[in-house]
Design an enzyme around this catalytic site. Structure first.
Site, PDB file in Angstrom:
ATOM      1  CB  THR A  71      33.986  51.103  28.776  1.00  0.00           C
ATOM      2  OG1 THR A  71      34.543  51.004  30.081  1.00  0.00           O
ATOM      3  CG2 THR A  71      32.767  52.002  28.821  1.00  0.00           C
ATOM      4  CB  SER A 117      41.614  47.020  30.053  1.00  0.00           C
ATOM      5  OG  SER A 117      41.364  48.033  31.031  1.00  0.00           O
ATOM      6  CB  THR A 148      39.816  53.586  28.784  1.00  0.00           C
ATOM      7  OG1 THR A 148      38.855  53.665  29.843  1.00  0.00           O
ATOM      8  CG2 THR A 148      39.126  53.685  27.439  1.00  0.00           C
ATOM      9  CG  ASP A 149      39.700  51.092  34.067  1.00  0.00           C
ATOM     10  OD1 ASP A 149      39.376  52.270  33.797  1.00  0.00           O
ATOM     11  OD2 ASP A 149      38.994  50.335  34.761  1.00  0.00           O
TER      12      ASP A 149
END
Length: 822
Positions: A71, A117, A148-149
């Site tokens: 992101t 990710s 961030t996932d």
């Protein structure tokens, strides 16, 4: 904690050379483990940018940003669309260009990839870790940007595999780069500040978002949208970053090992190919959860499975049954975690490790790497309890102490043995046991239980002083101060002296034996001692003394067929590799129903103990791992029968009779607690010993030249050498033998077939339902062993080639082998 600093100017001048050196290092062979099925790994190379002349001349630390997308690098459809964007669009060069010039570091970038990710495979993370290490050969620290996932999993993978102690800071964003209120620029700027501060050197990988610093092991994403989503349950963050300060308020167990040899984890990716990373999955428990998920994942090739259990790791009965079947039939290793979001699991059993407070996704990374580097369950369990747990042992804990006046005291002695005792030690926790050393040596000659208060050393020289050291060890591994005592063995009586000359030698030979060459001694052509290579740790003086017949101590087990001989050496302890004794005797002394047998005299029990031996004409030969008095006696066959074998845990077991038969034949032994543990898995070393015992191998064997020779216990060395000489076993591509690795059923079939010269080639199909799963290298051996009735299938007529072999299965297979026509 001391922060180790280097000369920055010199380091920058050497940077171009370090790039070349790194490539040579990565491409060099590594002493670490490699999977047997993999060729030596072909490692990737990376075009890491060299330091610019401006950065070399600058006094600021050099930070490289290794970009993977996410992101942070996302392009939104419009400036107010926080969730409508394309991840991994902008390059890191563009993002750094948008930031103000950093005041605390000189910054460069390397674009590793540019996607979300969740789109990265484990093999790509393998490359990412090596790329970060390559960058840290040149730069002072690194920032890794990612989505961030799955950030916490990527960060923990880096934490466990990056070898450099330099700072590695992972960051990202919850909002794309080009929307209003984005957190991307601030996170990137602050992460560079943390990396450049050097405050997290030796911490491993840390995660920094929203100005808060977390450890990679403990951090988790707690909300799908909020910018403060990353948290560390139970323990809290380790620090924060505010202008201009970077503050660290909590040390970790890893950081407390700064500069120590064991700081790095066992997971050196340079030692394995990326294809060695196994399939490891996660299953989620819930009310009345079924076992279908586990069965399907195993069918799909999972080698490890993490269970996200309720409470402290509980799973349903159906899921538990499926887990047990996966362990038993397929050798799958399970890690137990909780779905609650925080808290720990404990306990575990064969095939199941407790993951402490790792969440399921972290435990999966830990289990995947563990299985990539070892197939031995106990090794994996130990890694989870140390590398995976990261428990802190305080330096303030008190080591065991001895009460005033404590000392080693002599209990008894003879010409060849000394027994001494000590009082129980005191500790603030509890005593775990005692280690006994020869004074001046680093390796203990015995490790004893917490309730043991004495030790007997045998095989000593008469009239000689020996010094011993005893240390107490507590449950934290802390050792006490040493208790040291020196004692003399009894001297041999002089001829005609008060001892009646009962142990006076009437002839003697002696010599120095070198461990690298071995050697032999012969006395009057009546007894020969053969010492193989590697039997002792150093040059050893050995002697053979012929005693008067009146010197026979204790109650004789039969009629003497030889003289009594006492064998002595000037090094205490048993041999590392058994030596061989050959006696010449008069066969006419042996009548019908009798046999000649070698005995040794037990100085502690004061009785003769039968060794046995192989008779050829007028000689008898047997191995021994220690020295004392020896003689050949003629005994009745029935008196030499072994007592009935009885183990406490085999009653009613399907292999009870086979275990008794094998134990009586000397093929296997039980444990000191009276158990046999029939369902315990068998290691490569254990199976080699069983097989050679069954074949009654007598040769000294081929020299052991494995890279992990030191890991092969003395109890298994001869058997492995014999099996190697016969072509039954071999090493792995990296030169190791891996004695502690669990043997699977395909390997067992191969060893048995080679042991009795069954056909091992060919591609003819077996009758097993899972014939396609049998490796091609084992197919011929499996078919031969099955056709001979030596090996059988499991439930559903499946051979389960990768399933681990239990002690019960190994015993049964070996007995079937001995009873086959081959």
């Amino acid at each position: 904690m001391t922060i180790f600093q280097t000369n920055k100017t010199l380091r920058k001048l050497l940077a171009p050379l370090l790039v070349a050196a790194l490539l040579a290092t990565l491409l060099a062979s590594s002493p670490g483990p490699a999977r047997a099925a993999d060729a030596p790994p072909s490692l990737p190379t990376f075009n890491i940018p060299a330091l610019s002349q401006t950065h070399i001349e600058s006094p600021l630390p050099n930070v490289i940003v290794v970009a993977t997308g996410g992101t942070l690098a996302g392009k939104a459809s419009n400036s107010t669309s926080f969730q409508s964007y394309s991840a991994g669009t902008y390059t890191m060069e563009k993002l750094l260009g948008d930031l103000p010039v950093h005041k605390t570091a000189d910054v460069s970038s390397y674009q590793f990839g540019n996607k979300g990710s969740g789109g990265y495979t484990m093999q790509e993370l393998y490359d990412l870790s090596l790329a970060v290490d390559a960058a840290l050969e040149i730069y002072d620290s690194a920032v890794v940007t990612t989505g961030t996932d799955t950030m916490e999993e990527i960060a923990y993978f880096l934490d466990l595999t990056v070898r450099s102690p330099k700072p590695v800071v992972v960051t990202g964003a919850m909002r794309p780069w080009d929307v209003i209120g984005t957190d991307g620029p601030a996170n990137l700027y602050q992460a560079i500040k943390v990396a450049g501060s050097n405050k997290t050197q030796w911490f491993g990988t840390v995660v920094m978002l929203n100005d808060v610093i977390h450890t990679a092991r403990e951090v988790t994403k707690s909300n799908s949208h909020r910018m403060d989503t990353f948290e560390t349950p139970m323990f809290g963050a380790i620090g924060y970053v505010d202008d201009p300060a970077v503050r660290i308020y909590r040390l970790t167990a890893r950081a407390m090992k700064a500069g120590q040899a064991d700081w790095a984890t066992p997971f050196d990716l340079r030692a394995i190919a990326k294809t060695a990373l196994p399939v490891v999955e996660i299953v989620y428990n819930y009310q009345e959860a079924g076992g279908g998920a586990i069965r399907a994942l195993v069918q799909d090739g999972a080698k490890g499975i993490v269970t996200a259990g309720t409470g402290a790791g509980g799973i349903s009965s159906k899921m538990s049954a499926a887990r047990s079947a996966a362990i038993q039939d397929h050798g799958v290793v399970f890690a137990s975690t909780t779905r609650t979001g925080s808290g720990s699991t404990s306990g575990g059993s064969n095939g199941i490790v407790a993951a402490d407070n790792l969440n399921p996704q972290h435990a999966r990374i830990m289990l995947m790497l563990s299985l990539a580097f070892s197939s031995d369950f106990n090794t994996i369990k130990n890694w989870f309890e140390t590398v995976g747990t990261q428990d802190i042992t305080s330096a303030l804990e008190q080591a065991p102490i001895w009460a005033d006046g404590s000392a080693l005291t002599l209990e008894s002695r003879s010409t060849t043995a000394i027994a001494f005792a000590w009082p129980l030690a005191l500790d603030d926790e509890s005593i775990n046991g005692y280690s006994v050393y020869v004074t001046g040596k680093d390796v203990p000659i015995a490790r004893l239980s917490a309730t043991t208060k004495s030790y007997s050393a045998s095989g000593l020289l008469p009239g000689t002083s020996y010094s011993y050291t005893v240390k107490a060890i507590d449950n934290s591994g802390l050792e006490s101060a040493p208790l040291i005592g020196s004692f003399f063995t009894d001297s041999l009586p002089t001829p005609g002296g008060g001892g009646g000359g009962t142990t006076t030698p009437i002839s003697k030979t002696e010599g120095m034996i070198q461990p690298a060459n071995g050697g032999s001694l012969t006395l009057e052509q009546q007894i020969t001692l053969n010492v193989p290579k590697g039997a002792t740790e150093g040059e050893t003086k050995m002697s053979i003394e012929k005693l008067l017949n009146s010197a026979v101590p204790g109650s004789q087990p039969g009629d003497l067929a030889t003289s009594v001989y006492e064998l002595l050496k000037d090094r205490i302890g048993n041999f590392l590799v058994p030596v061989t004794l050959t006696f010449k005797f008069d066969p006419s002394l042996v009548k019908e129903g009798q046999k000649a047998s070698i005995f040794y005299f037990d100085e502690e029990l004061k009785q003769w103990v039968e060794i046995g031996g192989t008779v050829e004409g007028d000689t008898i030969t047997a191995p021994t791992d220690h020295f004392t008095k020896f003689a050949v006696f003629v005994v009745d066959n029935e008196t030499a029968q072994e007592p009935e074998i009885s183990f406490t845990d085999i009653v009613g077991h399907w292999s009870e009779e086979a275990i008794k038969e094998a134990a009586a034949a000397g093929i296997v032994q039980g444990y000191d607690d009276g158990t046999f543990k029939p369902e315990k898995t068998v290691t490569r070393a254990e199976f080699a010993v069983m097989l050679m015992n069954a074949l009654q191998a007598e040769e000294s064997g081929a020299p052991l030249a494995f890279t992990d020779n030191s890991a092969i216990g003395s109890w298994a060395r001869t058997a492995i050498a014999q099996a190697l000489q016969r072509g039954i076993v071999g090493g792995y591509p990296d030169g190791s033998f891996r004695p502690g690795a669990t043997i699977n059923r395909a390997e067992m079939a191969s060893m048995i077939a080679k042991a009795i010269s069954l056909p091992t080639g060919g591609t003819a199909a077996t009758s097993f339902a899972d014939n396609a799963a049998i490796p091609s290298w084992a197919l011929g051996a499996v078919k031969s062993a099955a056709d001979e009735g030596i090996l059988h299938g499991r439930t559903g007529n499946r051979f389960v080639p990768q399933g681990t072999a239990t002690r019960a299965e190994a015993v049964t297979a070996i007995l079937n082998m001995l009873k086959s026509d081959k």
